[in-house]
Design a protein around this motif. Structure first.
Motif, mmCIF file in Angstrom:
data_model
loop_
_atom_site.group_PDB
_atom_site.id
_atom_site.type_symbol
_atom_site.label_atom_id
_atom_site.label_comp_id
_atom_site.label_asym_id
_atom_site.label_seq_id
_atom_site.Cartn_x
_atom_site.Cartn_y
_atom_site.Cartn_z
ATOM 1 N N GLN A 44 0.899 -1.202 -0.069
ATOM 2 C CA GLN A 44 -0.137 0.048 -0.023
ATOM 3 C C GLN A 44 0.970 1.361 -0.267
ATOM 4 O O GLN A 44 0.302 2.294 -0.675
ATOM 5 N N LYS A 51 1.136 4.436 -2.428
ATOM 6 C CA LYS A 51 1.256 5.793 -2.004
ATOM 7 C C LYS A 51 2.169 6.689 -2.520
ATOM 8 O O LYS A 51 1.861 7.845 -2.859
ATOM 9 N N SER A 77 -7.252 4.538 3.762
ATOM 10 C CA SER A 77 -6.386 3.383 3.511
ATOM 11 C C SER A 77 -6.858 2.296 4.658
ATOM 12 O O SER A 77 -6.776 2.274 5.694
ATOM 13 N N ASP A 87 -7.691 1.512 -1.101
ATOM 14 C CA ASP A 87 -7.461 2.891 -0.851
ATOM 15 C C ASP A 87 -8.735 3.682 -1.416
ATOM 16 O O ASP A 87 -9.121 3.411 -2.668
#
Ligand SMILES: NC(=O)c1ccc[n+]([C@@H]2O[C@H](COP(=O)([O-])OP(=O)(O)OC[C@H]3O[C@@H](n4cnc5c(N)ncnc54)[C@H](O)[C@@H]3O)[C@@H](O)[C@H]2O)c1
Length: 422
Positions: free
Chosen positions: A234, A238, A257, A322
């Motif tokens: 994740q 990002k 998230s 997300d």
């Protein structure tokens, strides 16, 4: 190659290296094994593989060892972790069975959801660190090794803030001898590694080596150190998407998230103390990339939330969602959804390999203390105290490659390129 922690990540790494060495697999995800680097002008056509530019250790020369609170050998641990299919594991079963964990320096106060039996005994934390030092020396001697490197692949510890005992080495050593609660087990491994001249990289978000006492110690012993927390799923996304929004001057209202995962890491992170450590590590990236102070019109009030939910049916196959609320011209809102059905340890294993090889290279190149050029691999990169960390993946990659060019006396690449039009 020593790993405190022989769980999902570290056994997936070991099994993978062995499969690659036997020609049964390709080291997908590893920059040291597959990456190339452009040298000189774009017209020169010099693009060697990174491993052909700098003298990295060969995979065939790697020997593995580790510590764990469970006595399972690497095969049993890998089978329990359930990352690799039985058909892959069986090919390396004999090899993995030879890797047995040394007794861990462990204290349940720092990882609430774990209980194990393969644990060292010692009156003080300093005694435990001395035992780790002995393990390191024995491992080196027994396997007739020239060099060692340590990558922390053990569980995430509870959240700790830097305190006065972390400020300098005498206070730190005194605190170890007095069993001070601010000294976590991971710090004992880091202290032992530095004492033995072994580079130390931290794959978890624990404070560990990110304290002045160990930073100064590493510098004085000429040992490279770095961390924290492998940048795998994740946060990788990002640090790719946020720089794109900023590059195009698109605004952001919020970023939500959430994750579901069901491996042992997920179970450990179910404890609020360990989650807090992970949360801090995951939250930092946006603030640093988007620079709300420089761009108040775009990023002044960002609602950034990160959640991790332990959900056993998913095992190591994490799902990270997300929801990103952005806005554009005249403030009109838009949404982006990312649903990353990833495999945690499959993403982390090549990072362990690259860190081991680059930290070993750094040591031989005479580099010491924090290795900021390896920020590329970390969610929450360590950097000099007067700096802010660089999170943008592409700036991190440029920095990494320029460092390799610099090591070899090659021109640094600025991407100016005016000479092509003179
Ligand atoms: N997989 C990823 O994508 C990823 C990404 C970033 C960070 N990490 C971090 O990497 C670490 C390893 O992840 P994992 O999925 O392999 O977890 P895991 O739970 O499968 O393995 C961790 C192992 O560490 C052992 N351990 C805990 N404390 C120890 C100690 N003091 N000494 C020795 N061993 C100890 C545990 O018994 C366990 O076997 C975790 O901290 C995790 O947060 C993983």
């Amino acid at each position: 190659m020593l790993t405190p922690g022989m769980g999902a990540v570290s056994t997936t790494f070991m099994a993978g290296v062995e499969l690659v060495r036997r020609g049964e697999s390709v080291p997908v995800g590893s920059l040291t094994q597959l990456g190339t680097i452009r040298l000189g002008k774009r017209t020169e056509g010099r693009v060697p593989k990174i491993k052909d530019l700098v003298p990295l250790a060969k995979l065939d020369d790697l020997v593995f060892g580790g510590w764990d609170v469970f006595p399972d050998d690497a095969y049993q641990a890998a089978a329990k972790a359930g990352v690799l299919d039985a058909k892959d594991l069986v090919k390396v079963q004999k090899f993995l069975k030879t890797i047995k964990p040394m007794k861990a320096a462990f204290d349940q106060n720092y990882v609430k959801n774990l209980q194990g039996t393969n644990v060292k005994k010692g009156k003080t934390k300093f005694d435990l660190a001395e035992q780790i030092r002995e393990d390191i020396r024995d491992f080196k001697k027994k396997n007739k090794l020239d060099r060692l490197v340590m990558v922390w692949c053990a569980s995430t510890e509870v959240f700790l803030k830097p305190e006065s005992v972390h400020q300098d080495l005498p206070s730190f050593e005194k605190a170890m001898k007095e069993n001070h609660p601010a000294i976590a087990p991971s710090m004992l491994y880091a202290y032992a590694a530095i004492s033995e001249g072994v580079p130390f990289a931290n794959g978890a978000p624990n404070l560990t080596v990110d304290i002045p006492a160990l930073e100064d110690f590493a510098k004085s012993r000429e040992v490279p150190i770095g961390g924290k927390d492998f940048k795998t799923g994740q946060t990788l996304m990002k640090t790719v998407l946020a720089p794109a929004f900023k590059a195009r001057m698109l605004g952001l209202h919020g970023w939500f998230s959430t994750n579901i995962l069901g491996n042992r890491d997920g179970e450990v992170l179910d404890d609020p103390g360990s989650f807090k450590t992970k949360e801090e590590s995951k939250l930092g990236a946006l603030e640093y990339i988007l620079q709300p102070k420089l761009y108040p019109e775009l990023y002044k009030t960002i609602h950034h939330k990160v959640r991790i939910n332990y959900y056993p049916p998913r095992g190591d196959n994490k799902e990270g969602w997300d929801n990103i609320d952005i806005f554009g011209w005249l403030g009109y809102p838009m949404q982006i959804k990312v649903d990353f059905l990833c495999r945690d340890s499959i993403l982390a294993a090549p990072i362990v390999l690259d860190l081991a090889l680059f930290f070993d290279l750094a040591k031989r190149a005479g580099m010491r203390g924090i290795q900021e050029w390896l920020s590329f691999y970390f969610k929450s990169p360590m950097c000099a105290r007067e700096l802010y960390p660089e999170h943008d993946l592409f700036i991190q990659l440029t920095k990494l490659k320029n460092t390799l060019r610099w090591m070899k006396g090659e021109d640094l690449i600025t991407h100016l390129g005016a000479e092509y039009y003179d």
